[in-house]
Design an enzyme around this catalytic site. Structure first.
Site, short mmCIF file in Angstrom:
data_model
loop_
_atom_site.label_atom_id
_atom_site.label_comp_id
_atom_site.label_asym_id
_atom_site.label_seq_id
_atom_site.Cartn_x
_atom_site.Cartn_y
_atom_site.Cartn_z
N HIS A 1 -3.69 14.83 5.86
CA HIS A 1 -3.90 13.63 5.03
C HIS A 1 -3.94 12.38 5.90
O HIS A 1 -4.87 11.56 5.80
CB HIS A 1 -2.78 13.53 3.99
CG HIS A 1 -2.82 12.28 3.16
ND1 HIS A 1 -3.21 12.26 1.84
CD2 HIS A 1 -2.51 10.99 3.46
CE1 HIS A 1 -3.16 11.04 1.38
NE2 HIS A 1 -2.72 10.24 2.34
N GLU A 2 -2.95 12.22 6.75
CA GLU A 2 -2.88 11.02 7.59
C GLU A 2 -3.99 10.99 8.64
O GLU A 2 -4.48 9.92 9.00
CB GLU A 2 -1.51 10.93 8.28
CG GLU A 2 -0.36 10.73 7.31
CD GLU A 2 -0.52 9.52 6.42
OE1 GLU A 2 -1.08 8.50 6.89
OE2 GLU A 2 -0.11 9.59 5.25
N HIS B 1 -6.99 9.26 7.19
CA HIS B 1 -6.93 7.80 7.36
C HIS B 1 -7.26 7.40 8.79
O HIS B 1 -8.04 6.47 9.04
CB HIS B 1 -5.51 7.29 7.03
CG HIS B 1 -5.12 7.42 5.59
ND1 HIS B 1 -5.88 6.94 4.55
CD2 HIS B 1 -4.02 7.98 5.03
CE1 HIS B 1 -5.27 7.19 3.41
NE2 HIS B 1 -4.15 7.83 3.67
#
Length: 278
Positions: free
Chosen positions: A38-39, A42
């Site tokens: 997920h990170e 980003h």
């Protein structure tokens, strides 16, 4: 490289150790993988747009990608960077299904993965700062309000929603330790953001002054009265646009570039002076 920006919070190792002791090591590792991917979503999106990435930190119950950008990137770019994290969950659903379909994972592991993946996605989309939903809320407020006001309105709404979630948790889950740990962390993040609200606004103005933003932003004039104070005029600056300031009275008008006013603010220190006297 983006991998050099990855940091692991010390408390994560404590959670990992607790997982080993309690026999949930594999489940903790699965959560770690979901948060990491997920990170990285980003981080990769920010890297694509050449954002200055400070760190990607993995926490015991989530993660955070910190960048050294303060409101002077386009709103479209920021939306993409924010949504890149949740978008990775769609990819993970597909990969998880393939691993299950080809019998790499058994049914129990697959269903556990889907549950955690879905839970983290929904949790991150709650409009509470500093979750992805809270960051999206600030971007949406920035479309409608000047940046200084957008910070305040998004933070107030986020705080009220967090308080409502806290009351709901106290009524239904008063002894849920993990839930209260997350809520305390979010409350502390709100407190820190509230303390830094003026700093964020100043960084936004400094970015407007030192960066060449005019060529890549649409033009939007602001009409002000000569008696209006310089700091009040600057508080009307929006993200995603370049301002010209029109000072108008009954007989004439004068047009300033936004950098003229920012120069008067930062260099000449005419903070509380009427713009008609500049």
């Amino acid at each position: 490289m983006i991998l050099n920006k990855i940091k692991i919070h010390p408390l994560f190792w404590l959670v990992l150790g607790a997982g080993i002791v309690t026999g949930h090591f594999y489940e903790v590792l699965l959560l770690f993988a979901i948060v990491f991917i997920h990170e990285m979503g980003h981080g990769l999106a920010a890297h694509f747009f050449h954002w200055r990435i400070e760190k990607i930190e993995l926490l015991p119950f989530g993660g955070v990608a910190q960048t050294d950008e303060h409101g002077n990137r386009s709103l479209a770019e920021e939306c993409i960077v924010i949504l890149a994290g949740p978008a990775m969950h769609m990819l993970m659903w597909a990969i998880g299904f393939l691993l299950y379909y080809f019998s790499v994972w058994d049914a129990e592991t697959y269903h556990l993965f889907v549950m955690h993946n879905t839970t983290i996605l929904i949790f991150n989309l709650i409009p509470v700062w500093p979750l992805d939903g809270g960051r999206l809320l600030r971007v949406l407020c920035s479309f409608a309000y000047p940046y200084k006001e957008a910070i305040m309105k998004s933070l107030v709404f986020s705080s009220l929603l967090l308080a409502a979630i806290g009351l709901w948790s106290a009524f239904y889950y008063p002894a849920h330790l993990n839930l209260w740990t997350v809520l305390v962390f979010l409350g502390f993040a709100h407190f820190q953001e509230w303390k830094q609200r003026y700093y964020l606004y100043m960084r936004f103005l400094m970015g407007r002054y030192y960066d060449s933003v005019k060529p890549r932003l649409r033009l939007e004039p602001i009409i002000v009265d000569p008696e209006e104070k310089l700091n009040d005029v600057l508080a009307r600056f929006h993200r995603g646009v370049y301002h010209t300031v029109i000072v108008r009275n009954n007989t004439r008008k004068k047009v300033y570039e936004e950098k003229d006013l920012l120069y008067a603010f930062f260099v000449e220190k005419k903070i509380g002076r009427p713009v008609g006297e500049l």
